[in-house]
Scaffold this motif. Structure first.
Motif, short mmCIF file in Angstrom:
data_model
loop_
_atom_site.label_atom_id
_atom_site.label_comp_id
_atom_site.label_asym_id
_atom_site.label_seq_id
_atom_site.Cartn_x
_atom_site.Cartn_y
_atom_site.Cartn_z
N THR A 54 0.90 -1.07 0.04
CA THR A 54 -0.11 -0.05 -0.08
C THR A 54 0.75 1.45 0.03
O THR A 54 0.39 2.01 -0.28
CB THR A 54 -0.68 0.02 1.33
OG1 THR A 54 0.03 -0.04 2.19
CG2 THR A 54 -1.68 -1.34 1.44
N MET A 55 1.81 1.64 0.50
CA MET A 55 2.82 2.52 0.83
C MET A 55 2.47 3.57 1.48
O MET A 55 3.03 3.92 1.80
CB MET A 55 2.71 3.59 -0.75
CG MET A 55 3.72 2.92 -1.92
SD MET A 55 5.50 2.45 -1.55
CE MET A 55 5.76 0.83 -2.40
N GLN A 56 1.63 2.73 2.61
CA GLN A 56 1.84 3.45 4.00
C GLN A 56 2.65 2.94 4.64
O GLN A 56 3.29 1.67 5.17
CB GLN A 56 -0.05 2.26 4.28
CG GLN A 56 -0.71 3.60 5.28
CD GLN A 56 -2.26 3.36 5.41
OE1 GLN A 56 -3.10 4.60 6.77
NE2 GLN A 56 -2.48 2.25 5.15
N SER A 57 2.16 3.95 5.83
CA SER A 57 3.14 3.22 7.27
C SER A 57 2.92 2.77 8.09
O SER A 57 1.78 2.63 8.60
CB SER A 57 3.12 4.88 8.13
OG SER A 57 3.55 4.57 9.37
N LYS A 58 3.55 1.33 8.44
CA LYS A 58 3.14 0.92 9.49
C LYS A 58 2.90 1.90 10.78
O LYS A 58 2.61 0.95 11.68
CB LYS A 58 4.03 -0.09 9.67
CG LYS A 58 4.52 -0.95 8.47
CD LYS A 58 4.75 -2.71 8.16
CE LYS A 58 5.27 -3.17 7.23
NZ LYS A 58 6.37 -4.14 7.64
N LEU A 59 3.49 2.86 11.23
CA LEU A 59 2.75 3.68 12.36
C LEU A 59 2.52 4.16 13.20
O LEU A 59 1.67 4.62 13.37
CB LEU A 59 4.80 4.38 12.57
CG LEU A 59 5.98 3.81 12.54
CD1 LEU A 59 7.17 4.08 12.41
CD2 LEU A 59 6.18 3.03 13.20
N ILE A 60 1.82 5.00 12.03
CA ILE A 60 0.74 6.34 11.28
C ILE A 60 -0.17 5.64 10.18
O ILE A 60 0.10 5.30 9.30
CB ILE A 60 1.33 7.81 10.96
CG1 ILE A 60 3.10 8.04 12.17
CG2 ILE A 60 0.21 8.57 11.46
CD1 ILE A 60 2.17 8.00 13.86
N ASP A 61 -0.82 5.50 10.78
CA ASP A 61 -2.60 5.41 9.91
C ASP A 61 -3.20 6.71 9.10
O ASP A 61 -2.99 8.09 9.50
CB ASP A 61 -3.52 4.79 10.12
CG ASP A 61 -4.03 3.63 11.72
OD1 ASP A 61 -2.56 2.65 11.05
OD2 ASP A 61 -4.44 3.18 12.34
N GLY A 62 -2.97 6.16 7.80
CA GLY A 62 -3.23 7.48 6.72
C GLY A 62 -2.28 8.25 6.33
O GLY A 62 -2.48 9.17 5.71
N LEU A 63 -0.72 7.65 6.36
CA LEU A 63 0.30 7.58 5.98
C LEU A 63 1.09 7.64 5.22
O LEU A 63 1.09 6.19 5.22
CB LEU A 63 1.60 8.68 6.91
CG LEU A 63 2.48 8.97 7.56
CD1 LEU A 63 2.48 10.47 6.42
CD2 LEU A 63 3.61 9.29 8.31
N TYR A 64 1.31 8.26 4.60
CA TYR A 64 2.14 6.99 2.76
C TYR A 64 3.58 8.28 2.16
O TYR A 64 3.28 9.39 2.74
CB TYR A 64 1.00 6.90 1.74
CG TYR A 64 -0.03 6.57 1.96
CD1 TYR A 64 -0.36 5.19 1.91
CD2 TYR A 64 -1.22 7.19 2.89
CE1 TYR A 64 -1.66 4.69 2.21
CE2 TYR A 64 -2.79 6.03 3.23
CZ TYR A 64 -2.85 4.87 2.60
OH TYR A 64 -3.96 5.09 2.47
N PHE A 65 4.53 7.19 2.05
CA PHE A 65 5.30 7.46 2.07
C PHE A 65 5.95 7.04 -0.42
O PHE A 65 4.46 6.03 -0.92
CB PHE A 65 6.84 6.93 1.98
CG PHE A 65 6.82 7.48 3.48
CD1 PHE A 65 6.73 9.13 4.13
CD2 PHE A 65 6.18 6.15 4.71
CE1 PHE A 65 6.92 9.19 5.37
CE2 PHE A 65 5.87 6.98 6.11
CZ PHE A 65 6.50 8.06 6.65
N CYS A 66 6.00 7.32 -0.55
CA CYS A 66 6.65 7.16 -2.34
C CYS A 66 7.63 7.87 -3.14
O CYS A 66 8.10 8.94 -2.41
CB CYS A 66 5.38 7.17 -2.72
SG CYS A 66 4.94 8.79 -3.15
N GLY A 67 7.78 7.52 -3.77
CA GLY A 67 9.54 7.27 -4.39
C GLY A 67 11.13 7.79 -3.88
O GLY A 67 10.51 7.12 -2.18
#
Length: 411
Positions: free
Chosen positions: A370-383
């Protein structure tokens, strides 16, 4: 809370990853805000590939991942969703034609990044993506384990989903200053050691400045440190006033810069003779020695004149000496230098001229599906902000597109 500051998704950074993420989310009906700290979007994308914009390449997903090394498997889900075939189909959808003139690297047929940027702008306008420039994000807002929004220097915007696509630290003049690392760290994410990559390297040896006129094809570079002897690369090399550059150097810099931090300097061995070993070189010189009036002319059957002169100097040979009349030790020394020429890397220009960054947010803390953080729901990273970098040839841009596409689905 002001309604005009409430969104479904806020994307920080308008590079390839951030733009694709914005488009994908908006196509799914999300109200999207795209923030850029510079006065225009896509500054680094504009400069990609010298402005020609090498978008991706034609490798299979398996081969593509392998070129990223041990972390490459992290890309599997993103590439499944958005590989080079789906990327070129996407560009066709928004009216941009692409091609692979060399059968490998894929470019817009215009060979201009402006074509890509204008296509992106038109699609975001059509979808209603709200773009705000001159907005430097200073903080991510969260409640417990969930993201709430972001603060800029002058505003606060709210959303249950935030994508951080701020890139690395290479070319700070184009906006890459590592902002995203600080934002993520403040919420508990680990950032690995950061090193500049994909850039020219400086050498201790000064003779290189005399060989600047020629590109040397099919050079093999090898790290001459026992513990790192497996680090090697092949490709075209160019000598500069202070060192080396060219495609093989840009690729190999990502391996060398971390070693420079550790050792202070990095000894290399260069095969400049298209892979010939000592025995093959000896046979070649023997075969052509009758036709060459001196050693310099003989070496020019393998290498350009300027480089041949410098190798003669390194071997302690006068250029006008006849190869047949050289004593055995001089011949052996010359052949050894032709097979493996030593160079010592002593430095580089730092992130100022680095096209990419090696290191980034730990992949262990990001869900690859999903590229979602495993620590904070709703936070994503890409690139590029993540700890994953590849060689030249459309690899890093494809990864930005693929990870941005996956993040934008807000799974």
């Amino acid at each position: 809370m002001q309604a005009d500051k409430q969104y479904d998704l806020i994307v920080i950074g308008s590079g390839a990853a951030g733009i694709i993420a914005s488009i994908v989310a908006s196509r799914k009906g999300q109200k999207v805000l795209l923030l850029e700290k510079l006065s225009n979007i896509a500054a680094k994308l504009k400069a990609t590939g010298g402005g020609r914009c090498n978008l991706t390449n034609t490798l299979s997903n398996e081969d593509f991942m392998a070129r990223f090394g041990k972390n490459g498997r992290f890309m599997q889900d993103a590439l499944h969703e958005f590989d080079h075939k789906k990327l070129t189909a996407f560009f066709e959808e928004i009216g941009i034609e692409t091609h692979a003139p060399d059968g490998f690297r894929i470019f817009p047929t215009s060979h201009s990044s402006a074509t890509i940027i204008e296509g992106f702008k038109a699609e975001m306008l059509r979808l209603g993506v709200e773009i705000k420039c001159n907005q430097k994000v200073t903080r991510l807002l969260s409640t417990g384990r969930h993201i709430d929004g972001i603060k800029t220097e002058n505003n606060t915007f709210y959303a249950p989903n935030v994508i951080v696509a701020t890139g690395g630290m290479g070319y700070p003049v184009l906006g890459a200053e590592g902002d995203g690392y600080n934002l993520a760290s403040e919420l508990g994410h680990k950032v690995t050691e950061l090193s500049p990559a994909m850039m020219p390297l400086k050498t201790k040896e000064e003779w290189v400045k005399n060989c600047r006129a020629d590109t040397i094809p099919k050079v093999e570079l090898r790290v001459n440190i026992k513990k790192h002897k497996n680090l090697r690369a092949k490709g075209d090399l160019i000598f500069t006033n202070s060192g080396i550059r060219g495609p093989v150097v840009l690729d190999f810099a990502r391996e060398v810069t971390p070693l420079l931090k550790k050792y202070g300097e990095v000894p290399l061995l260069l095969n400049l003779t298209k892979g010939k070993n000592e025995e093959q070189i000896r046979e070649h010189l023997k075969k052509h020695q009758t036709d060459a009036k001196n050693t310099l002319k003989l070496l020019q059957t393998l290498l350009p004149e300027a480089l041949s002169k410098e190798l003669c100097n390194l071997a302690g040979i006068e250029c006008n000496e006849t190869y047949k009349k050289l004593d055995g030790k001089k011949r052996d020394r010359l052949i050894s230098l032709l097979a493996w020429t030593p160079l010592t890397i002593t430095g580089h220009d730092g992130f100022r001229l680095a096209m990419i960054t090696r290191g980034g947010i730990s992949l262990k803390e990001i869900n690859p599906k999903t590229m979602q953080s495993k620590l904070i729901d709703g936070l994503y990273f890409c690139g590029e902000i993540m700890n994953l970098d590849g060689p030249c040839g459309g690899y890093n841009l494809q990864w930005s597109f693929a990870s941005g596409y996956l993040a934008g689905q807000l799974k």
